[in-house]
Structures are given as structure tokens and as C-alpha cells.
Design a protein around this motif. Sequence first.
Motif, short mmCIF file in Angstrom:
data_model
loop_
_atom_site.label_atom_id
_atom_site.label_comp_id
_atom_site.label_asym_id
_atom_site.label_seq_id
_atom_site.Cartn_x
_atom_site.Cartn_y
_atom_site.Cartn_z
N LEU A 256 4.58 -32.06 46.00
CA LEU A 256 3.40 -31.21 46.13
C LEU A 256 3.82 -29.75 46.03
N PRO A 283 0.62 -31.97 41.88
CA PRO A 283 -0.67 -31.46 42.35
C PRO A 283 -0.42 -30.19 43.15
N ILE A 285 -1.85 -27.12 46.03
CA ILE A 285 -2.76 -26.55 47.02
C ILE A 285 -2.71 -25.04 46.86
N VAL A 296 -6.76 -24.21 39.14
CA VAL A 296 -6.84 -25.48 39.88
C VAL A 296 -8.29 -25.78 40.24
N GLU A 301 -6.87 -30.88 39.64
CA GLU A 301 -5.44 -30.54 39.62
C GLU A 301 -4.87 -30.39 41.03
N GLY A 302 -5.75 -30.32 42.01
CA GLY A 302 -5.31 -30.14 43.39
C GLY A 302 -6.47 -29.74 44.26
#
Length: 312
Positions: A256, A283, A285, A296, A301-302
Motif C-alpha cells: 500500500l 493502491p 491512500i 486517485v 485506484e485507492g
Amino acid sequence: MSAPRILAAHLWDNYSGSPRVFAQALTALAEERADIQLFTSDTEGFLNAGPWTRRVVPYRWVASRWGRLGRYLWSQLYLMVAVWRARKGADLVYVNTLLPFGAALAGKLAGLRVVYHLHETHVEPASLHGLLTGVVRRCADEVAYVSDYLARVLPFPGVPARIIPNALPAEYVSPGERLPALYRFEGLMVASLKAEKGLPAFAQLATDLPDLHFTLIVGAGAAELEAFWRDLPRPGNLTLLPAQKRVKAYYQRAHLLLNLSDPERLPETFGMTILEGMACGLPAIVPPTGGPAELVREGVEGYQVDSRDRAA
């Protein structure tokens, strides 16, 4: 037709996003036969070597705020004189970020075309920000922005503008195979050495989730990192690394990618590390505002998360 001669300026060379993007842009211009003189610091970074002639500008980062401001202003006086002396036969002054205003002033006085490549929304203190944006308004013939977001929040009415999103580095176009993971789960963040980039939030996240591993790579040397982290938590599941020339392998091992920049104190204008991580299959954040929100999509995509909200 003779090759265009460009006087390029960047304040502080290191392994962060803005010098990397500038190096890509200058390399592309050199491939079009441009003759480039680059004025920048003598520090190690993405601008160390390339198809340009490097001219050293005496600037060093220091911890003292007033000392840093004094060195910065001196460096811009030096830069202004250096660019003025190099003006003969030049066609363009290319200024990367708001900071190297000495180059823009020299270019304007010499009657040269001045182009800014902007990455940031704000510079502190506010008085310095006002000075730098004032120089752009008076000296720039064109402004290139890295995102639609930045063009909206930092407009210069009357100055022609274009959006040039940061390009994915060539090594990420074919990201290659995933590498064997070092941990059951690893969250990775690559950021500049600033609290506003979410470093304290990342440390707190590692503290709150002791069963997961977190790796942080900062665009600074080991000594600077240690000094910065002196009062921050360092749990056993947190790996801290200074600047790395090659980050791709870390993306290929992680699970991540995180970008925890404070959306109010330091909004991200693009997010090159986000693009690189996603190219390697991660992915992401990211903050819910700024350039990352253009990269994103929520749940695709996240996820878009405000790092100030620990419950999220």
C-alpha cells in the motif's frame, strides 16, 4: 537554425519531486538540441548530472529560520548577477518553482523570455510568498502548472498559462515484476522532510497498528532525518530511510502507498510518488484535495482520506 540557449534555475537540488521533474524537462529540451546552463546548489540530487552545464549557486539549508532566510536572499542576489552575466546570446530563462526569483529578475531586466514551472501553492512566511508571487506577475511571460488544482489556487491573471502534468519516469513505464515482500503487510510513504507532509501522522499510524509494517523514505540525508525525528515515536514496526536514488524496488515490495500530507497546511499539487506507486500496482491512500484527488478516484485506484482524521 541555431540551438536555443536556455538559462535554467532551481534553488535546492535533492532527491525530491521538483528537481526530478525539472531534470526530466531539461533532458527533453536538450534532446531538442537546446543549449542549457543550469544554476543550482552544489548538493546531491537529480540535477547533479545531465545534458547541461551546471553553475553552482551558493545556497545551504540551515536549521535557523532567520539564518535560512538570510542565506536564501544572498543566494538570489548571487543568482541574479550570475544570470545577468550569462545573458548574452540567451533566449529563455526557465525558473523552477517560485523560489529562484533572482533568475526571473535578471531575465526581465535583460529582455529575455521568462517561463516559470510551478509546483507549490505557498511559501512561508506570507511576506516572502507575496514577494515571490509579485515577481511572477511582473516578470513571467508564461507559467506552466503541474496540475489543474494548482492553476486554480495560484492564478496569475494576464500571464499565459498551461497545464503540464508531471511525466512518469521512463523506468516506471514498464514497472516489471513484483518483488518478494519483506513483510506480511507493508505500507510505504515517500515524502519530503516536513511535518506538513504527514510524517508525524505516519509515525502515529505505525504506533496504532503494531501488527503491520511501515516504511518511510524521506528526501533528506541521514543526519537531517535523525535530527527531525528526535521527538517523534519510532516503534519497532517502522523503518526510516534517508533519500534513495532508486525507489522502485520499495514500491515493488510494498502492499500500500500512503500520502498523508496535511490538506490545509501543505496541499499536494500533484503527487509524483503516487503516480510511481500506482504504476507498480499499489493502491494508494491520498488526501481528499489537491493534485492527488485528480490521480486517485475514490474506491478505484485507492481512497481519499484526510490524515488529520485518525478515526478514518
